[in-house]
Structures are given as C-alpha cells and as structure tokens.
Design a protein around this motif. Structure first.
Motif, PDB file in Angstrom:
ATOM      1  N   ARG A 150       0.818  -1.225   0.000  1.00 36.64           N
ATOM      2  CA  ARG A 150       0.000   0.000   0.000  1.00 36.64           C
ATOM      3  C   ARG A 150       0.842   1.261   0.000  1.00 36.64           C
ATOM      4  N   THR A 151       2.141   1.111   0.276  1.00 37.30           N
ATOM      5  CA  THR A 151       2.998   2.298   0.318  1.00 37.30           C
ATOM      6  C   THR A 151       4.062   2.217  -0.771  1.00 37.30           C
ATOM      7  N   GLU A 152       4.663   3.348  -1.077  1.00 32.78           N
ATOM      8  CA  GLU A 152       5.738   3.377  -2.061  1.00 32.78           C
ATOM      9  C   GLU A 152       6.908   2.512  -1.580  1.00 32.78           C
ATOM     10  N   ARG A 153       7.182   2.585  -0.286  1.00 34.11           N
ATOM     11  CA  ARG A 153       8.268   1.767   0.263  1.00 34.11           C
ATOM     12  C   ARG A 153       7.958   0.276   0.101  1.00 34.11           C
ATOM     13  N   GLY A 154       6.703  -0.079   0.328  1.00 30.96           N
ATOM     14  CA  GLY A 154       6.291  -1.475   0.150  1.00 30.96           C
ATOM     15  C   GLY A 154       6.443  -1.910  -1.297  1.00 30.96           C
ATOM     16  N   ARG A 155       6.092  -1.023  -2.209  1.00 36.92           N
ATOM     17  CA  ARG A 155       6.231  -1.357  -3.637  1.00 36.92           C
ATOM     18  C   ARG A 155       7.697  -1.572  -4.010  1.00 36.92           C
ATOM     19  N   ARG A 156       8.573  -0.740  -3.438  1.00 37.93           N
ATOM     20  CA  ARG A 156      10.009  -0.910  -3.725  1.00 37.93           C
ATOM     21  C   ARG A 156      10.517  -2.229  -3.151  1.00 37.93           C
ATOM     22  N   THR A 157      10.059  -2.584  -1.961  1.00 35.54           N
ATOM     23  CA  THR A 157      10.478  -3.853  -1.342  1.00 35.54           C
ATOM     24  C   THR A 157      10.025  -5.042  -2.195  1.00 35.54           C
ATOM     25  N   LEU A 158       8.775  -5.002  -2.617  1.00 35.95           N
ATOM     26  CA  LEU A 158       8.247  -6.092  -3.449  1.00 35.95           C
ATOM     27  C   LEU A 158       9.027  -6.186  -4.763  1.00 35.95           C
ATOM     28  N   ARG A 159       9.322  -5.018  -5.355  1.00 37.25           N
ATOM     29  CA  ARG A 159      10.094  -5.003  -6.620  1.00 37.25           C
ATOM     30  C   ARG A 159      11.478  -5.604  -6.390  1.00 37.25           C
ATOM     31  N   ALA A 160      12.106  -5.254  -5.279  1.00 41.89           N
ATOM     32  CA  ALA A 160      13.442  -5.786  -4.970  1.00 41.89           C
ATOM     33  C   ALA A 160      13.392  -7.300  -4.783  1.00 41.89           C
ATOM     34  N   ILE A 161      12.332  -7.789  -4.136  1.00 36.42           N
ATOM     35  CA  ILE A 161      12.199  -9.242  -3.926  1.00 36.42           C
ATOM     36  C   ILE A 161      12.024  -9.961  -5.274  1.00 36.42           C
TER      37      ILE A 161
END
Lengths: 213, 213
Positions: B24-35
């Motif tokens: 739900r957050t930009e930080r979460g999106r970056r984490t998911l992308r990194a994974i």
C-alpha cells in the motif's frame, strides 16, 4: 553457432545411444528398446528428479544388471532418451516429407505428421523441455538438428525454384518455432482442431510467405 | 481451451502479484520489486529447486519477515515471478507495437523489442521454461496470454484490411512460436544477427504470408 552439434544430425537413424554400449544381438536391441521406452514413460510421468532407475527396469521387465550393461547412470539414460525421442520424431516425419511433391508441401506433411506423432507421444514435450535443466547440450542439439533438417529442406526447395532463393537459417528457426508451439497447443493441450486443419493453415502462411519473388 | 486463463491477460499492468498481498505504500512497492528482481536473479542462476528464500532476501537486501509479508512460500514467489516476467515483456513491447503504422509492422517491432528485452533478461527463458515443471498453470497462462495479444493485434489488422480477413488462433500460435524460438536463438544463445535483421526477415514472411487475398 557452428551448425550441427552433437550426434543427432549425422548419426544413423537407429542408433540413439551412441554414448552407451551398442547391443550386438537382436535380444540386446530389444532390451535396450524396452529400457528406453520405459524411461520415456517413467520420466514423462514423474520427471527426471523423481524418476528412478529401479522403476525404469521394473517397467521394462529387465534386470538391474541389464540397465548397467547399457547405461552408467540416470543422467546417461536420460541423455540417450532425448536423442532417441529426437530420432523418433525425425524417423516418423522423414518418409512423409520425402514423398511430398514440392518443398512447401514437404513442410505441410512434416507438420501434420509431427502433430500426429505428438498426439501419440505426449511425453515428448516434458522430456525435451526438461533436458534444458538436466542436460543443456542435448536440449540445444535437439533443436539445432531439427532446424538443420528444415533448413536443408527449404534450401532444396529454393534450388528447385519452389521457395525464395535467399531462404536460410532465420526462416528455419521461425518454421521450427511455429511447429513446436502448434504441436504443444494442438497436439498436447487440445485436440479441437485436426492435424490436417492446423497444417493447412500454417502451410498457407509458408507458401505465400516463402514464395520466390 | 477457453481462451484467457489465469490473471495475466486481464490484470492491471503493474500488479504482477495479485495472489500475494499488494503493497500500500511506495516503500512497500520498492520492497516487493526488490524481492521479485532478486527472485529472477536467484532462480535464473540456480533454478527453482536450488534457489532459496533466504538467498532471495539476501540478494534483495530485505529482512526475511518482509518476504513473508508478500509471499507464503518459494512456490508462491516463483508463481508471482512468472507473472511478473510475463507482464514485463508485455509492458516492454506494448508501446512499440502501439506506435506501429500497421498490423504487420506491429509484429515486426513487437519481435524486435522482444529480442532486445531477451538480450537484457536472458534468465526469462529459464524461468518461464521451468514453470512448466513448477507450476503448469503459470506456464500455460504465459503462452496463452501472449497468443491472445498477438491474435488481438492481427484481428485489428484484419479489420483495417492489412491482414487476411480470416486470421485467427492458429496464426497467432504460429507467430508466437516463431518469436519464442527466434528469441532463444538470437537473443539468448547467440548475437550473430541483430534484432533488426532477425525481425526484418521474420516480418517479411508474415507480411506476405498473412496478406489479404
């Protein structure tokens, strides 16, 4: 890429096991055939990792010692199986192709007979595809040898004026790719179209697309 | 076969993980992308069986708990990765295709941009191909969705009179098969021809082969 690789393209049609010991007697040939057919069933059903030598010999009805007469390991029988399936496709398709009236018609009967082969040997996709992970060289050899045969047929057609004069490697990879995925879709996944229908549509694409100028 | 399967064909372009929790957050999106990028590197290099969640989180530089925020298992991140790579190809190719002047030119730039994508993401073949063994449904969905996009493009071309009026599913599977194997040969295995050269030759085959009567 240096064209033909591995043994597939140039080996005698019924010698799928050039790495393994070649049987000298008719009984030995039958045993080897039974092992390879059992390996196709075993790996086709369970995959390479879950398949086992003991189940292959049980399916084949041969003693474990007979297996080791011909193969040293599970990897080795798998490699031989990939070459064998590759050779079976080639030998199934060849007489149809040779009887065709022209170079484009050869591709039509080639695809049609390939689709029929696939319907009777659905395990071929799983086995060839898994070879990408078990033995990359066998995987590449299977496709490179298939492409070389298609290319040779198209070039023969070009010399006869039936196919554009500059037909070459890119066309051959395109034709093989068509055939592989038409086989997966209409041979393995669904039978909602006949091999004849599929081959007719694909062949019209080639007849127009590869016509001489 | 019922046409579109799974989520790939209809899911929003940037939602490769509809089965997993959506950040739900930009930080979460970056984490998911990194994974997902780390999973591509891990599975592309080691394959599914030898790849591990702990190595994925190490590559991504995220805590193990972050992984489990989005995925429950190695199988689940692999499935999400297949959908993600499928969506990446689609999103990379789409703007090129949309800018093309006609239905056949769209296939040319589609293939050319696909070949360029493959050269930068060679792991895609290994990952998609391994999905046949890890998650058959993702494997089929990837190809069926690709075919649906090609078919829709060809049918649009047909309505505009640029492609034969009866173009359909068999043609779309043929075109996809060509593209897959041209990508394997000239994107992953060898770079002895440029994407432009390969796409030009393949596209002339289609332009003539799929021309209106």
């Amino acid at each position: 890429m240096a064209g033909k690789r591995g043994e597939g393209a140039t080996a005698p049609a019924n010698n799928p096991t050039s790495e393994a010991k070649t049987p000298r007697t008719e009984r030995g040939r039958r045993t080897l055939r039974a092992i390879l057919d059992a390996a196709a069933a075993e790996f086709g059903e369970k995959g390479f990792h879950d398949g086992s030598i003991s189940h292959i010999t049980q399916r084949a009805g041969v003693a474990l010692g007979s297996f080791y007469t011909y193969f040293d390991s599970k990897e080795e029988v798998f490699r031989a199986l990939v070459r064998d399936m590759s050779a079976q496709v080639r030998d199934h398709v060849a007489p149809h192709v040779q009887a065709a009236p022209d170079g484009i018609a050869a591709e039509r009967v080639g695809l049609e007979s390939f689709l029929e082969f696939v319907r009777d040997h659905k395990e071929i996709y799983r086995i060839i595809d898994e070879s990408e992970f078990v033995d990359q060289e066998s995987y590449r050899a299977h496709y490179e040898n298939s492409v070389e045969r298609i290319r040779a047929r198209l070039e023969t057609g070009a010399r006869r004026g039936e196919v554009r004069a500059d037909v070459g490697e890119i066309h051959a990879w395109a034709v093989m790719g068509m055939n592989v995925f038409l086989g997966l879709r209409y041979g393995v996944w669904g039978k909602d179209k006949t091999p004849d229908e599929v081959a007719a549509v694909a062949n019209e694409l080639l007849r127009k697309g590869l016509a001489p100028d």
